[in-house]
Design an enzyme around this catalytic site. Structure first.
Site: not given
Ligand code: IMP
Length: 211
Positions: A17, A74-75, A196-197
């Site tokens: 995604g 990272d999010s 956010h991204r």
């Molecule tokens: P990481 O950044 O790969 O450590 O994971 C980020 C987590 O936050 C994952 O579980 C993503 O599905 C969730 N996440 C991050 N950005 C979004 C978004 O834009 N929509 C929904 N979930 C998000």
């Protein structure tokens, strides 16, 4: 002094995604993306306790492994009434719950336990930290957020992850009910994007990408 990002870039994510969103954002700037997943790079352990620290860990590991500039995100979702959880552990919570419907139900259960029924007790924000690391050790980091409330039950089947739970301020549809363009498109007039991204990306683009 910011550095320009050009040519081939490794996108250090194994999340389909996020990769799709990042490719859509980088494509207009003539940056050629190859993903860490496609290159079968190992995923480093995200040991940082901030989004920025974890983005940098991922970008630096991918840049070292490939000798190319690498880009990482990272999010996560921070829920105010849960002391900012799941936060940097958003992906881990989802893994441990098994599915996103399950982790969204878990968050709802935690809110219910605390009597969080009114919108002011259901505040949350998504955060995105974007890092670019170059093989010579130079790095750039950009971070931004989007604020909103968590809805019950989750709504919509678009997007990914926690999208159906999150209603951004000033909107009537959740991220899960929005098209990709509404959620993370970059307004042509240069005004602030929604996700956010995309917001963190606008700052990155201004500093490091060709127009
Ligand atoms: P990481 O950044 O790969 O450590 O994971 C980020 C987590 O936050 C994952 O579980 C993503 O599905 C969730 N996440 C991050 N950005 C979004 C978004 O834009 N929509 C929904 N979930 C998000």
């Amino acid at each position: 002094m910011h550095r320009r990002l050009e040519g081939r870039v490794v996108v250090a994510t194994h999340n389909e995604g996020k990769l799709r969103e990042m490719r859509e954002l980088l494509a207009p700037h003539g940056v050629e993306c190859v993903s860490a997943g496609e290159l079968k790079l190992p995923e480093p352990e995200e040991t940082g306790d901030t989004f920025a620290a974890n983005a940098l860990i991922k970008a630096e590991a991918a840049s070292r492994a490939t000798n190319l500039p690498a880009f990482a995100d990272d999010s996560g979702l921070c829920v105010s009434s849960l002391n900012g959880q799941p936060g940097v552990h958003s992906a881990r919570w989802a893994r441990e719950a098994g599915t996103y419907p399950a982790v969204m139900a878990l968050i709802e259960a935690r809110l219910q336990e605390r009597g969080c029924l009114s919108p002011d007790t259901r505040r949350a924000h998504f955060v995105s930290a974007l890092a670019i690391a170059w093989p010579d050790g130079h790095a750039e980091i950009f971070e931004d957020r989007v604020d909103g409330v968590l809805v019950a039950p989750p709504r919509g089947a678009s997007g990914f992850g926690y999208d159906p739970l999150f209603l951004p301020d000033g909107h009537t549809r959740t991220f899960g009910e929005m098209s990709a363009d509404e959620k993370h498109g970059l307004p042509a007039d240069g005004s602030r994007a929604l996700s956010h991204r995309a917001r963190a990306f606008q700052a990155l683009a201004k500093a490091c990408l060709k127009a």
